[in-house]
Enzyme design. Structure first.
Site, short mmCIF file in Angstrom:
data_model
loop_
_atom_site.label_atom_id
_atom_site.label_comp_id
_atom_site.label_asym_id
_atom_site.label_seq_id
_atom_site.Cartn_x
_atom_site.Cartn_y
_atom_site.Cartn_z
N HIS A 10 44.02 39.18 30.81
CA HIS A 10 42.92 39.56 29.76
C HIS A 10 41.65 39.73 30.50
CE1 HIS A 10 42.62 35.38 29.95
NE2 HIS A 10 41.61 35.23 29.48
N ASP A 11 41.12 39.16 31.52
CA ASP A 11 39.96 39.18 32.22
C ASP A 11 39.83 40.29 33.22
OD1 ASP A 11 38.72 37.17 30.64
OD2 ASP A 11 39.28 35.67 32.01
N GLU A 58 43.56 27.66 35.35
CA GLU A 58 42.73 28.61 35.97
C GLU A 58 41.78 27.99 36.70
OE1 GLU A 58 40.03 32.46 34.48
OE2 GLU A 58 39.80 30.62 33.39
N ASP A 82 46.82 28.42 25.20
CA ASP A 82 45.80 28.29 25.63
C ASP A 82 44.74 27.18 25.57
OD1 ASP A 82 43.78 29.34 27.65
OD2 ASP A 82 44.28 31.50 27.29
N ASP A 115 42.11 26.98 30.80
CA ASP A 115 40.96 27.82 30.93
C ASP A 115 39.94 27.29 31.92
OD1 ASP A 115 39.66 30.44 30.36
OD2 ASP A 115 38.19 29.19 29.61
#
Length: 573
Positions: free
Chosen positions: A350-351, A277, A118, A220
């Site tokens: 995870h969000d 993302e 990430d 990200d």
């Protein structure tokens, strides 16, 4: 990172022409996302670690995963659970050592599994040496590695922008007598991508991990790296008199120039995949971001997971939604990358809250709900992403006080809801539904204390239902969610129609059933999923040919039972 964007919707779509074939390794596998802090603890520290992941590689291989995306494991003060990075080429001691990472990469490779890192490149930690130097004065070597602005004449913040986690997106620094911008938390100052030295340093860090043998990157919050040329106030959108920083900065023109340089300096020439993302990128813009002429292999976008919101993602503006809105969003995304590029399919990360609660908020059999979503996940066109525990049907938690929640975003949004006039009980209900902690409770391995995650005290309590929802029990149950995932992943990998077939939405106006076909040559596969808790009628002769898989033990007739999912294959002329 949790962010905000308007919901893109689309009507029924038919992919016309010849679609891109699934010829890359990452198009023919399933990606499993791991939140290392909550996956498996081998030391009794209460925090998961890299050796814990290595110990579970056989489980992941048996599931059918071909790549593991790890959320950040770099050194970090952990203000935002690792998304505040203080060293881009190190390993956080709580997760292990660089040698542990090298062992994980090697052991995964032995099982034909790639490790995906990430990259958090919109911002760093405020404890990163770069920022410590940058804030020390206005004339040091890294003075413009971050985004600094003078106060307004009255001494207040440069603009009225609200950070994603609530509060001003600006924080005053006494050393420089200036404010710095942070799209997310105060401890996450935004990097200045306009500075070529910053870009070169970030590219070098990515290449460090490629040299270690990683198989790709998830990038990200990438739509925030380009800032507008002029910083000015926006029209307030809430009672606090501020406007979301997302509204003012996401996907600013010129961002693709930065990203094409990123591709040239890092991605090109390597057998990897990249997934950005990209909250704020519309379906119409997808061809500029993915494919041969784009930047990334795939792009996470958010239309289908924002269906409960009317005007972007805000705790207090959730609305009742219809299935046609979800179907339209998924179909629009399928069409957006039909001929060029590739689509990452997901319902959890995870969000996000757990999908069985998020997409089925009125309850029902969560095992059937999990199988229904798995069926859509594995039969749409694209690479499926499974989040840890999703393959078990893990559910949300429901803690009694806001103090029980660790998530920095949950606390910020709770306070914002109170400011907007909601009661503490109402504000907490928003947290129950949407907190990122729902996805961050420990992985449920077995029925031993703390779900078998740790022998110590877990950093976040395990969900109380681990006694009935856990990997050990589901591995022994042929009717479990885990067993269903294994079957349908195997089906997807071995059926060429599911890898490359043309997508067409069916029954587009139906508010109970999501149905679509995938066609390649003379073979056609039809997926039909009842998203409701009541029976749903099918048109006569709708399901033809051979039943490949289904969430009930027997085949349906002319109706789909509550939350039933089926996949059929037929020959077409």
């Amino acid at each position: 990172m949790l962010a905000t964007s308007p919901v893109a919707t689309g009507e029924a779509h038919i992919t016309k022409g010849t679609p891109m074939k699934a010829t890359k390794w990452w198009q023919n596998t399933a990606v499993y996302q791991i939140y290392p802090k909550s996956f498996n603890d081998t030391t009794g520290s209460g925090t998961g670690d890299l050796r814990g992941i290595t110990a579970k590689l056989d489980y992941l291989k048996d599931l059918g995963a071909g790549a593991l995306w790890l959320t950040p494991v770099y050194p970090s003060p952990m203000v935002d659970n690792g998304y505040d990075i203080s060293d881009y080429t190190g390993i956080n001691p709580q997760f292990g050592t660089l040698a542990d990472m090298e062992e994980l990469i090697a052991e995964a490779k032995r099982r034909d599994i790639r490790i995906v890192m990430d990259l958090v490149y919109n911002h760093s930690s405020d404890q990163h040496p770069w920022f410590i130097e940058s804030k020390s004065s206005r004339n040091n070597a890294k003075s413009d590695w971050y985004i600094w602005r003078d106060a307004k004449p009255d001494g207040s913040a440069p603009t009225n922008w609200r950070g994603i986690f609530g509060g001003s997106a600006w924080t005053y620094c006494a050393e420089r007598e200036q404010y710095y911008l942070h799209t997310f938390a105060e401890a996450q100052p935004d990097l200045n991508w306009e500075n070529p030295e910053v870009r070169a340093a970030l590219f070098a860090a990515a290449n460090f991990w490629l040299d270690k043998g990683v198989g790709g990157f998830r990038i990200d919050a990438i739509t925030y790296i380009k800032k507008p040329a002029v910083f000015e106030d926006g029209t307030p959108d809430a009672a606090d008199g501020m406007v979301s920083v997302h509204t003012m900065t996401a996907n600013t023109p010129g961002i693709l120039d930065f990203l094409h340089e990123f591709r040239r300096e890092v991605f090109d020439g390597h057998d990897i995949f990249t997934v950005g993302e990209a909250n704020g990128v519309s379906v119409a813009e997808l061809p500029d971001w993915v494919g041969e002429n784009g930047v990334f292999s795939m792009l996470f976008e958010f239309a289908h997971v924002l269906v409960p919101y009317e005007e972007g993602e805000c705790w207090s503006k959730m609305i009742p939604w219809k299935l046609t809105k979800l179907k339209g969003a998924l179909s629009a995304s399928q069409a957006g990358v039909a001929k060029e590029g590739w689509y990452p399919i997901y319902f959890e990360n995870h969000d996000r809250a757990r999908s069985v609660n998020y997409f089925f908020p009125n309850g029902g059999d969560t095992r059937l709900a999990a199988k229904a979503l798995a069926t859509v996940l594995m039969t749409l066109r694209g690479t499926p992403f499974i989040y840890e525990g999703e393959e078990l049907g893990m559910t949300n938690v429901r803690w009694d006080t806001i103090e029980s929640y660790d998530d920095i975003s949950s606390h910020g949004q709770y306070e914002l809801a109170l400011k907007e006039g909601f009661s503490p009980a109402e504000a907490l209900s928003f947290v129950h539904f949407n907190s990122r902690d729902n996805a961050r409770t420990p992985m449920q391995w077995n029925t031993s204390e703390h779900a078998g995650f740790t022998t110590g005290t877990p950093w976040l309590p395990a969900n109380e239902n681990y006694h009935t929802i856990n990997a050990a029990a589901e591995e022994k149950d042929e009717d479990s969610v885990l067993s269903y995932y294994k079957q349908i992943i195997r089906l997807r990998k071995t059926n060429p129609v599911l890898l490359s077939g043309v997508y067409e939405e069916l029954l587009a106006d139906n508010e109970q059933i999501y149905a679509f076909s995938r066609t390649a040559g003379n073979r056609r596969i039809v997926t039909a999923v009842n998203f409701s808790a009541e029976e749903a009628a099918l048109p006569a002769g709708f399901l033809k040919g051979v039943r490949l898989i289904g969430s009930y033990a027997d085949a349906p007739s002319t109706v789909l039972r509550p939350l039933e999912a089926v996949v059929y294959e037929e020959e077409v002329k």
